[in-house]
Write an enzyme that holds these catalytic residues in place. Structure first.
Site, PDB file in Angstrom:
ATOM      1  N   ARG A 225       0.824  -1.214   0.000  1.00  0.00           N
ATOM      2  CA  ARG A 225       0.000   0.000   0.000  1.00  0.00           C
ATOM      3  C   ARG A 225       0.861   1.269   0.000  1.00  0.00           C
ATOM      4  NH1 ARG A 225      -4.702  -2.543   3.937  1.00  0.00           N
ATOM      5  NH2 ARG A 225      -5.969  -3.268   2.202  1.00  0.00           N
TER       6      ARG A 225
ATOM      7  N   LYS B 159     -19.898 -18.140  -0.842  1.00  0.00           N
ATOM      8  CA  LYS B 159     -21.345 -18.030  -0.627  1.00  0.00           C
ATOM      9  C   LYS B 159     -22.042 -17.045  -1.537  1.00  0.00           C
ATOM     10  CE  LYS B 159     -21.461 -19.191   4.271  1.00  0.00           C
ATOM     11  NZ  LYS B 159     -21.796 -18.638   5.595  1.00  0.00           N
TER      12      LYS B 159
ATOM     13  N   GLY C 253      -9.852 -10.094  -1.975  1.00  0.00           N
ATOM     14  CA  GLY C 253      -8.721 -10.594  -1.200  1.00  0.00           C
ATOM     15  C   GLY C 253      -8.261 -11.972  -1.645  1.00  0.00           C
TER      16      GLY C 253
ATOM     17  N   GLY D 197     -13.352  -4.103  -0.014  1.00  0.00           N
ATOM     18  CA  GLY D 197     -14.738  -3.636   0.111  1.00  0.00           C
ATOM     19  C   GLY D 197     -15.141  -2.634  -0.955  1.00  0.00           C
TER      20      GLY D 197
END
Ligand code: ADP
Ligand code: MG
Length: 399
Positions: free
Chosen positions: A38, A199, A357, A380
């Site tokens: 980062r 999921k 991720g 996110g």
């Protein structure tokens, strides 16, 4: 995507004070930074501003201190790692607003860099408190947002500041927005999306949005089991959200109406136990899964068919592995399809964008991350973008 200003639009900034929102939420162990990805992502923007003669104040959050000063979450801990990547000395300022910052600005010379304290030590950050926004802005001349990964939050330093100061996208933000625009904003057609992972429930909004946007939706991973069950397939002991089969059917209907072809695996890799190279491993047609077997990957023949789909496409957006890739050989389908996507990208026939991720980990594992057109590490924010949501931090930059 609406238009936004970049560093190319800056006039003479010599001696001007820049507030630069970056992502310094770094992985740490015992107060030592263990991965500087980062920092390296922020470096081009920070160094460009310093070279242009600005006084650069870095703003970032670290962890979840919830509006309190928590000494173990002070950004002072990352100064050494940032200096190492930038190759320059960096000052640390234990505040984000007020006289202490004002004095620091007085000490800094044109081209100098400082890191301000963890923005989440102040309650007003997450509340996007106008008073805090004003106080932070008071010490600066302009604002640069280079943290796409935080752009799904409307916080003081990710959104608020853009309304009170001249606002620009940093280089890393710019690259991310341009790549995402090429993949879903104004993509070259046909467009394929790969959605995998464990999921359906975690990616309902992603699936709902994508079926209205893409020509081919390839569903893999555990979530494919829920879709197969919805179509009446007996998935045995597989991970499956039986309560979501109705939703899965609705998504398939929406896809049909929108002209999106959904590709579910017709052949799968199954096993009685979830372990590396289990003796009960076999590939079979989806209609031949036994009651005591689990589907853990897409089968080799089905992956070949999916590769053929990609060959007809110009754009690919990918989130989620096709199988339980952390355990061999259930990485095979993900690795094979990733290699096809990488080869097509190298040949210049495919624009490929991936994020998530586990997806990034899987593509690294396949050894092809460098061959994709763009890999998003934003987590996110990337998923919310895949859901078709407008990110507040990006919206605030639009001119
Ligand atoms: P990302 O982090 O890229 O968004 P997810 O977190 O949604 O991806 O999904 C990744 C996880 O899904 C991995 O841990 C992987 O093992 C799991 N997974 C994929 N396929 C299956 C499957 N058939 N059965 C169980 N788990 C699976
Ligand atoms: Mg994950």
């Amino acid at each position: 995507m609406s238009a936004f200003k970049t560093l190319d639009d800056l006039g003479d900034v010599t001696g001007k004070v820049a507030l630069v929102r970056v992502d310094l939420n770094l992985p740490m162990q015992d107060a030592v930074v263990t991965d500087d990805t980062r920092i390296r992502a922020a470096a081009p923007t920070v160094l460009e501003l310093a070279e242009k003669g600005a006084k650069v104040l870095l703003l970032a959050h670290f962890g979840r201190p919830k509006g309190e000063r928590v000494s173990t979450q002070s950004l002072s801990m990352v100064v050494g790692a940032v200096e190492k990547v930038l190759g320059k000395e960096v000052m640390f300022v234990p505040e984000i607003a007020g006289d202490v910052v004002k004095q620091a600005v007085g000490i800094l010379r044109a081209g100098d860099i400082a890191i301000l304290e963890n923005t989440r030590f102040w309650k007003g950050e997450e509340k996007n408190d106008p008073e805090l926004v004003k106080a932070i802005a008071a010490n600066a001349d302009f604002y640069v947002n280079d943290a796409f990964s935080a752009a799904h939050r409307a916080h003081a330093t990710t959104e608020g500041l853009a309304h009170v100061l001249p606002a620009y996208a940093g280089r890393s933000m710019q690259a991310e927005l341009e790549a995402l625009d090429k993949a879903l904003g104004k993509p070259e057609k046909p467009v394929a999306a790969v959605v995998g992972g464990a999921k359906v429930s975690s990616k309902l909004d992603v699936l709902k949005h994508l079926v209205t946007q893409v020509d081919h939706l390839i569903i893999g991973g555990g979530m494919a089991n829920t879709f197969l069950a919805a179509k009446g397939v007996d998935v045995g002991k597989s991970l499956c959200e039986h309560d979501l089969t109705g939703t899965a059917n609705e998504i398939l209907d929406t896809a049909d109406t929108a002209g999106c072809t959904v590709h579910l695996p017709y052949e799968v890799v199954v096993s009685k136990e979830f372990a590396a190279n289990p003796p009960s491993l076999r590939a079979c047609n989806v209609h031949e899964v036994a009651a005591d077997e689990m589907i853990l990957d897409v089968g080799p023949l089905a992956v070949e068919a999916l590769s053929d789909v990609l060959k007809t496409c110009r754009t690919l957006v990918w989130n989620g592995p096709l199988g339980a890739f952390e355990t061999v050989p259930f990485d095979a389908a993900t690795v094979a399809l990733a290699k096809t996507a990488a080869a097509l990208t190298r040949e210049g026939s495919l624009v490929s964008v991936a994020g998530g991720g586990d997806t990034v980990a899987a593509l690294n594992h396949a050894g092809v991350a460098g061959d994709f057109s763009y890999i998003s590490t934003a987590g996110g924010a990337f998923l919310e973008w895949m859901e078709g949501k407008e990110l507040p931090g990006v919206a605030a930059l639009s001119v």
